[in-house]
Design an enzyme around this catalytic site. Structure first.
Site: not given
Ligand code: ADP
Length: 172
Positions: A27, A51, A100, A138
């Site tokens: 992130h 969620k 990703r 996450s």
């Molecule tokens: P959501 O519940 O919206 O998927 P996340 O917190 O998991 O929320 O992710 C928020 C955004 O960050 C999404 O666009 C996700 O693809 C991106 N994201 C999460 N982890 C990574 C990572 N390791 N590298 C790049 N983008 C990421």
């Protein structure tokens, strides 16, 4: 062009929405890239009743404030309801999402086109993280921490600390 038109610069503002449960180095990589492209990036934590997050909203916000809140032109916020409405209220013209792998694509593509239907004025922009973060999520970080593994290479120190406290009970 009149002087008036020149005197009012357009603020390019983007929203980076997500659950951030918890914020990871992936992130933070996306935030760093986005803030170079926009005047302001609002990192927006979603309240989502469907969620079931590990960390309560306040803790997710606090960890973001601690890790990304002091970065110039980055603001931490929360939102409930439709993302496009939040974007409109904040006068943001773009939504940032991280991509990703191919596995992210289908869902993200659907969301981006749906958001465009809801509000054609909000453009979705996909950014790719550094390769070493492409396998990071996450969900996987929580799983490693739950099993007692070391997550310090994947998340900021404050997050590693919070997770180890959270799961300490289950290992004692
Ligand atoms: P959501 O519940 O919206 O998927 P996340 O917190 O998991 O929320 O992710 C928020 C955004 O960050 C999404 O666009 C996700 O693809 C991106 N994201 C999460 N982890 C990574 C990572 N390791 N590298 C790049 N983008 C990421």
């Amino acid at each position: 062009m009149s002087d008036f038109a020149v005197a009012i610069p357009l603020m390019r503002r983007a929203i980076y929405p997500g659950s951030f449960d918890p914020v990871t180095n992936g992130h933070l990589d996306i935030i760093e890239r986005a803030r170079k492209l926009f005047d302001e990036v609002i990192v927006a934590v979603a309240h989502n009743d469907e969620k079931q997050p590990l960390l309560p909203l306040k803790e997710r916000l606090d960890l973001l404030r601690e890790t990304a809140g002091k970065i110039d032109n980055v603001r931490i916020a929360q939102f409930k309801g439709l993302l496009v409405e939040f974007a409109r209220a904040e006068k943001a013209g773009a939504v940032i999402r991280g991509l990703r792998a191919v596995s992210d694509f289908e869902f993200e593509f659907q969301m981006a086109l749906m958001n465009r239907k809801l509000d054609a004025g909000v453009e979705t922009i996909f950014l790719m993280p550094k390769e070493e973060y492409t396998y990071l999520s996450s969900r996987i970080v929580k799983e490693i921490a739950r099993l007692g593994g070391d997550v310090s290479g994947f998340v900021p120190a404050a997050v590693a600390h919070t997770l180890s406290k959270k799961f300490a009970r289950s290992h004692s």
